[in-house]
Design a protein around this motif. Structure first.
Motif, mmCIF file in Angstrom:
data_model
loop_
_atom_site.group_PDB
_atom_site.id
_atom_site.type_symbol
_atom_site.label_atom_id
_atom_site.label_comp_id
_atom_site.label_asym_id
_atom_site.label_seq_id
_atom_site.Cartn_x
_atom_site.Cartn_y
_atom_site.Cartn_z
ATOM 1 N N TYR A 44 0.830 -1.207 0.000
ATOM 2 C CA TYR A 44 0.000 0.000 0.000
ATOM 3 C C TYR A 44 0.866 1.259 0.000
ATOM 4 O O TYR A 44 0.568 2.240 -0.693
ATOM 5 C CB TYR A 44 -0.911 0.030 1.235
ATOM 6 N N ALA A 45 1.959 1.236 0.776
ATOM 7 C CA ALA A 45 2.821 2.416 0.869
ATOM 8 C C ALA A 45 3.520 2.681 -0.465
ATOM 9 O O ALA A 45 3.584 3.826 -0.934
ATOM 10 C CB ALA A 45 3.841 2.229 1.989
ATOM 11 N N GLU A 46 4.006 1.592 -1.092
ATOM 12 C CA GLU A 46 4.687 1.771 -2.386
ATOM 13 C C GLU A 46 3.729 2.342 -3.426
ATOM 14 O O GLU A 46 4.076 3.255 -4.179
ATOM 15 C CB GLU A 46 5.275 0.432 -2.854
ATOM 16 N N ASN A 47 2.515 1.782 -3.433
ATOM 17 C CA ASN A 47 1.520 2.290 -4.390
ATOM 18 C C ASN A 47 1.148 3.732 -4.104
ATOM 19 O O ASN A 47 0.933 4.524 -5.029
ATOM 20 C CB ASN A 47 0.257 1.428 -4.352
ATOM 21 N N ALA A 48 1.077 4.076 -2.815
ATOM 22 C CA ALA A 48 0.714 5.448 -2.450
ATOM 23 C C ALA A 48 1.741 6.422 -3.020
ATOM 24 O O ALA A 48 1.391 7.510 -3.513
ATOM 25 C CB ALA A 48 0.611 5.580 -0.935
ATOM 26 N N ARG A 49 3.013 6.019 -2.979
ATOM 27 C CA ARG A 49 4.053 6.911 -3.522
ATOM 28 C C ARG A 49 3.845 7.115 -5.017
ATOM 29 O O ARG A 49 3.975 8.219 -5.540
ATOM 30 C CB ARG A 49 5.442 6.315 -3.271
ATOM 31 N N VAL A 50 3.516 6.031 -5.695
ATOM 32 C CA VAL A 50 3.274 6.135 -7.138
ATOM 33 C C VAL A 50 2.086 7.068 -7.397
ATOM 34 O O VAL A 50 2.150 7.958 -8.251
ATOM 35 C CB VAL A 50 3.017 4.724 -7.744
ATOM 36 N N PHE A 51 1.020 6.873 -6.611
ATOM 37 C CA PHE A 51 -0.165 7.725 -6.769
ATOM 38 C C PHE A 51 0.199 9.186 -6.550
ATOM 39 O O PHE A 51 -0.228 10.073 -7.301
ATOM 40 C CB PHE A 51 -1.267 7.330 -5.774
ATOM 41 N N LEU A 52 1.019 9.452 -5.524
ATOM 42 C CA LEU A 52 1.389 10.846 -5.225
ATOM 43 C C LEU A 52 2.206 11.441 -6.368
ATOM 44 O O LEU A 52 1.994 12.589 -6.765
ATOM 45 C CB LEU A 52 2.157 10.931 -3.898
ATOM 46 N N ASP A 53 3.139 10.618 -6.899
ATOM 47 C CA ASP A 53 3.949 11.087 -8.037
ATOM 48 C C ASP A 53 3.059 11.490 -9.204
ATOM 49 O O ASP A 53 3.378 12.401 -9.958
ATOM 50 C CB ASP A 53 4.893 9.968 -8.508
ATOM 51 N N ARG A 54 1.950 10.775 -9.344
ATOM 52 C CA ARG A 54 1.050 11.063 -10.474
ATOM 53 C C ARG A 54 -0.022 12.083 -10.116
ATOM 54 O O ARG A 54 -0.968 12.283 -10.868
ATOM 55 C CB ARG A 54 0.374 9.776 -10.934
ATOM 56 N N GLY A 55 0.088 12.617 -8.909
ATOM 57 C CA GLY A 55 -0.864 13.640 -8.478
ATOM 58 C C GLY A 55 -2.228 13.081 -8.114
ATOM 59 O O GLY A 55 -3.215 13.814 -8.050
ATOM 60 N N ARG A 56 -2.323 11.763 -7.896
ATOM 61 C CA ARG A 56 -3.633 11.172 -7.561
ATOM 62 C C ARG A 56 -3.756 11.067 -6.040
ATOM 63 O O ARG A 56 -3.655 9.984 -5.450
ATOM 64 C CB ARG A 56 -3.759 9.803 -8.213
ATOM 65 N N SER A 57 -3.956 12.214 -5.433
ATOM 66 C CA SER A 57 -3.911 12.229 -3.965
ATOM 67 C C SER A 57 -5.069 11.455 -3.332
ATOM 68 O O SER A 57 -4.950 10.885 -2.260
ATOM 69 C CB SER A 57 -3.867 13.659 -3.450
ATOM 70 N N GLU A 58 -6.179 11.389 -4.029
ATOM 71 C CA GLU A 58 -7.309 10.657 -3.446
ATOM 72 C C GLU A 58 -7.003 9.171 -3.332
ATOM 73 O O GLU A 58 -7.281 8.537 -2.307
ATOM 74 C CB GLU A 58 -8.550 10.870 -4.311
ATOM 75 N N ALA A 59 -6.421 8.637 -4.385
ATOM 76 C CA ALA A 59 -6.068 7.205 -4.362
ATOM 77 C C ALA A 59 -5.022 6.970 -3.279
ATOM 78 O O ALA A 59 -5.079 5.972 -2.541
ATOM 79 C CB ALA A 59 -5.540 6.786 -5.726
ATOM 80 N N ALA A 60 -4.063 7.888 -3.173
ATOM 81 C CA ALA A 60 -3.019 7.743 -2.140
ATOM 82 C C ALA A 60 -3.655 7.762 -0.765
ATOM 83 O O ALA A 60 -3.285 6.976 0.126
ATOM 84 C CB ALA A 60 -2.002 8.877 -2.268
ATOM 85 N N ASN A 61 -4.621 8.625 -0.614
ATOM 86 C CA ASN A 61 -5.316 8.735 0.663
ATOM 87 C C ASN A 61 -6.013 7.419 1.041
ATOM 88 O O ASN A 61 -5.979 6.984 2.199
ATOM 89 C CB ASN A 61 -6.335 9.878 0.552
ATOM 90 N N GLY A 62 -6.603 6.798 0.042
ATOM 91 C CA GLY A 62 -7.266 5.503 0.270
ATOM 92 C C GLY A 62 -6.268 4.477 0.779
ATOM 93 O O GLY A 62 -6.544 3.710 1.707
ATOM 94 N N ASN A 63 -5.079 4.479 0.175
ATOM 95 C CA ASN A 63 -4.051 3.533 0.612
ATOM 96 C C ASN A 63 -3.616 3.815 2.050
ATOM 97 O O ASN A 63 -3.402 2.894 2.841
ATOM 98 C CB ASN A 63 -2.829 3.630 -0.302
ATOM 99 N N LEU A 64 -3.503 5.097 2.369
ATOM 100 C CA LEU A 64 -3.076 5.447 3.735
ATOM 101 C C LEU A 64 -4.110 4.980 4.752
ATOM 102 O O LEU A 64 -3.769 4.491 5.833
ATOM 103 C CB LEU A 64 -2.832 6.951 3.854
ATOM 104 N N ALA A 65 -5.370 5.076 4.369
ATOM 105 C CA ALA A 65 -6.430 4.619 5.282
ATOM 106 C C ALA A 65 -6.293 3.117 5.530
ATOM 107 O O ALA A 65 -6.449 2.637 6.656
ATOM 108 C CB ALA A 65 -7.799 4.945 4.703
ATOM 109 N N GLN A 66 -5.967 2.373 4.470
ATOM 110 C CA GLN A 66 -5.769 0.919 4.626
ATOM 111 C C GLN A 66 -4.597 0.639 5.562
ATOM 112 O O GLN A 66 -4.636 -0.267 6.386
ATOM 113 C CB GLN A 66 -5.446 0.274 3.265
ATOM 114 N N ILE A 67 -3.556 1.462 5.405
ATOM 115 C CA ILE A 67 -2.365 1.271 6.249
ATOM 116 C C ILE A 67 -2.714 1.490 7.718
ATOM 117 O O ILE A 67 -2.327 0.719 8.589
ATOM 118 C CB ILE A 67 -1.216 2.202 5.787
ATOM 119 N N VAL A 68 -3.494 2.548 7.967
ATOM 120 C CA VAL A 68 -3.895 2.837 9.345
ATOM 121 C C VAL A 68 -4.659 1.641 9.918
ATOM 122 O O VAL A 68 -4.415 1.197 11.036
ATOM 123 C CB VAL A 68 -4.763 4.121 9.399
#
Ligand code: ADP
Length: 267
Positions: A44-68
């Protein structure tokens, strides 16, 4: 009196040592239990970084919620282990029989899933309170369930039946398996210290003698028998504890392990 005190201390240390041995046996399962969320968190963390690089903050946020959520699960497992390995207190309180089974089942969660064990929980929806010490009662149930699982290692369709029955001020917690049962000539010996039929390294023969001692200390009794249609049955009978005794400390959430099991509750 000093000799008695020393004997008591030695027995307490033995109980503690046996508990650690059980923990040792479960280490593989626990490892699995923690490694799984750990691997998921990493992904999830690796994917979140990819999402952030692509400016997809919502998707990254979803991953962070899963991590929590996953870290909360890991914290829960770790808190439970801490609880199990601590020395128990001397005071007896009202302990939920269902919660005690729940704790014990959680420790075996991955083993139950891997061995495809069907778990039947035959007990009332409402908590049944026993006069006990949560840590000690849990230790007994962990031993009984561990034995049942070992006994069913060759059983094609392993089924573990757990029950709670309240009657005349007493509560009976039952652990019944569908393994080969106990040989008639062994029934009178299974509670003897160091009596074991298991291969070296698989059992020390201390689990049941220590469990019997614990149940005895709690003012109850531990019995072994064979079910008419095969398999061993162990029952722990303890004094019921009136609900007047506020039981908050012993109550715990029954999610997790319990949701894996087939439920057969009655009101
Ligand atoms: P250990 O498991 O180390 O052998 P225990 O004191 O827990 O020690 O058990 C003693 C013996 O009782 C076991 O070796 C086995 O022969 C018998 N036993 C315990 N539980 C079961 C069971 N569920 N089914 C059949 N036999 C059992």
């Amino acid at each position: 009196r000093r000799a008695e005190a020393e004997l008591r201390q030695a027995q307490d240390e033995l109980i503690q040592a046996a508990k650690l041995a059980v923990l040792g046996q479960m280490a593989a399962g626990i490892n699995h239990e923690l490694n799984q969320p750990l691997a998921a968190i990493r992904a999830y963390a690796e994917n979140a970084r990819v999402f952030l690089d692509r400016g997809r903050s919502e998707a990254a946020n979803g991953n962070l919620a899963q991590i929590v959520e996953l870290t909360a699960r890991m914290a829960e497992i770790s808190a439970q282990l801490k609880q199990f390995s601590r020395k128990s207190g001397d005071s007896l309180t009202a302990v939920s029989a269902q919660a005690s089974f729940g704790y014990a089942l959680r420790l075996y969660r991955s083993r139950l899933t891997e061995a495809r064990v069907e778990v039947i929980q035959d007990w009332p929806v409402e908590d049944v309170w026993v006069h006990a010490d949560l840590v000690r009662l849990e230790q007994v149930l962990v031993n009984l369930i561990g034995n049942a699982l070992q006994a069913m290692s060759e059983t094609p369709a392993p089924r573990l039946e757990l029950s709670i029955v309240e009657e005349n001020g007493w509560v009976r917690l039952g652990v019944r398996d569908h393994g080969p049962g106990i040989a008639a000539s062994h029934l009178g010996r299974v509670f003897e210290p160091f009596f074991t039929t298991k291969a070296t390294g698989k059992g020390l023969g201390l689990g049941l003698s220590i469990s019997a001692r614990i149940v005895d200390d709690l003012g109850g009794r531990l019995e072994a028998s064979n079910a008419a249609d095969g398999g061993a049955r162990f029952s722990v009978t303890l004094r019921a504890s009136g609900a007047a005794n506020p039981p908050t400390a012993a109550r715990l959430s029954q999610t997790g392990a319990l949701s894996l099991c087939k439920e057969n509750r009655h009101a």
